[in-house]
Design an enzyme around this catalytic site. Structure first.
Site, short mmCIF file in Angstrom:
data_model
loop_
_atom_site.label_atom_id
_atom_site.label_comp_id
_atom_site.label_asym_id
_atom_site.label_seq_id
_atom_site.Cartn_x
_atom_site.Cartn_y
_atom_site.Cartn_z
CB SER A 41 26.01 23.91 -30.04
OG SER A 41 25.74 23.26 -28.67
CG HIS A 273 28.60 26.03 -26.41
ND1 HIS A 273 27.56 26.39 -25.42
CD2 HIS A 273 28.04 25.19 -27.17
CE1 HIS A 273 26.51 25.77 -25.58
NE2 HIS A 273 26.73 25.09 -26.76
#
Length: 295
Positions: A41, A273
């Site tokens: 990711s 993230h």
């Protein structure tokens, strides 16, 4: 970088679909003609606008670092098979998703592939997922101490660091597999940018106990060092691209953060993230390396 499958299911529920036409780029000398992007990711870019329709569960952005690099290089065909939740096993096995599955990422590699980037390792043995899932809940028990470091230390051994040692071997095997499938490719192993600042805290954004900030940095540095060693030991001529120094001052606490904090942004980035600026920053580090190599 998070719990292996659970985050994908959460993100899909808030997934925003859109298209973005590619921008026109000026051709660069010696630009690769076939670029394959592999990874997890931190490569795919969950929730960064705009998200691609293939494969929905992988949460790939049209503005992740592979896309930025490909546009900037010009005359480059990008095959991006990165996928949220991926670990090294998903290079050779299909990855089950909340919606469908992602084929083995190695299926994208060809003998004539010129450039391969791979960002992998954080999901192996749930190293980062374990930290992100566990540490915020422990902060209240000892807000100025290091309860998370203590939690993961068993008989004097940091269990996450021990897992990273195993990850190094897994990544070495992956790098050998890339070289076997794409013998002429330039292979770049992409490191992880920093999440926590080197000094200070921001518990409203990064809810770790004060003493665990240094420990989190230590875990990331240990992982990046393991990846660098894997690149050296693999014997494939792979180059480790260290994004950690460039991300100094762009941690989750900073005003110019490359990393989203604890709060998920459904039209910007998944929690913990990279956001779009983080992807652009990583792309710059990669492009600087490729530019130096072409001189």
């Amino acid at each position: 970088m998070r719990s292996r499958r659970s985050l994908t299911a959460v993100l899909v529920s808030v997934f925003v679909l859109a298209f973005m036409p590619p921008t026109t780029a000026v051709a660069a000398p010696l630009a690769p003609t076939h670029y394959v992007a592999l990874g997890d990711s931190y490569t795919s870019g969950p929730l960064i606008p705009f998200q691609r329709l293939d494969q929905i569960g992988c949460l790939r952005s049209t503005n992740n670092y592979p896309s930025v690099v490909a546009r900037r290089l010009g005359h480059t065909v990008l095959t991006d098979v990165s996928c949220a939740g991926a670990d090294t096993t998903d290079m050779t096995q299909r990855q089950e998703l909340a919606i469908g599955y992602n084929p083995p990422q190695f299926d994208a590699l060809r003998p004539d592939t010129d450039l391969v980037t791979i960002g992998i390792g954080g999901n192996n043995y749930s190293v980062f997922g374990s930290a992100i899932d566990t540490c915020p809940a422990l902060r209240e028990s000892d807000p100025t101490g290091s309860p998370c470091r203590e939690h993961f230390t068993v008989d004097g051994v940091d269990t996450l660091k021990a897992a990273i040692e195993r990850t190094r071997d897994d990544v070495e095997e992956v790098l050998v597999g890339i070289r076997q499938r794409s013998p002429e490719a330039t292979i770049l192993l992409i490191g992880y940018p920093r999440i926590a600042p080197p000094h200070g805290t921001c518990p409203d954004i990064l809810p770790f106990a004060d003493g665990d900030y240094a420990w989190l940095n230590d875990i990331e540095e240990t992982l990046n060092a393991a990846l660098a060693t894997a690149a050296t030991n693999s014997g494939t001529g792979t180059t480790f691209i260290d994004t950690y120094p460039a991300s100094l001052g762009h941690d989750a606490c900073s005003d110019h953060a490359w990393i989203q904090g604890k709060t998920l942004n459904p039209i910007g980035a998944a929690h913990y993230h990279p956001n779009r600026w983080g992807m652009e920053g990583v792309a710059e580090v990669i492009l600087d390396h490729l530019g130096d190599r072409s001189r």
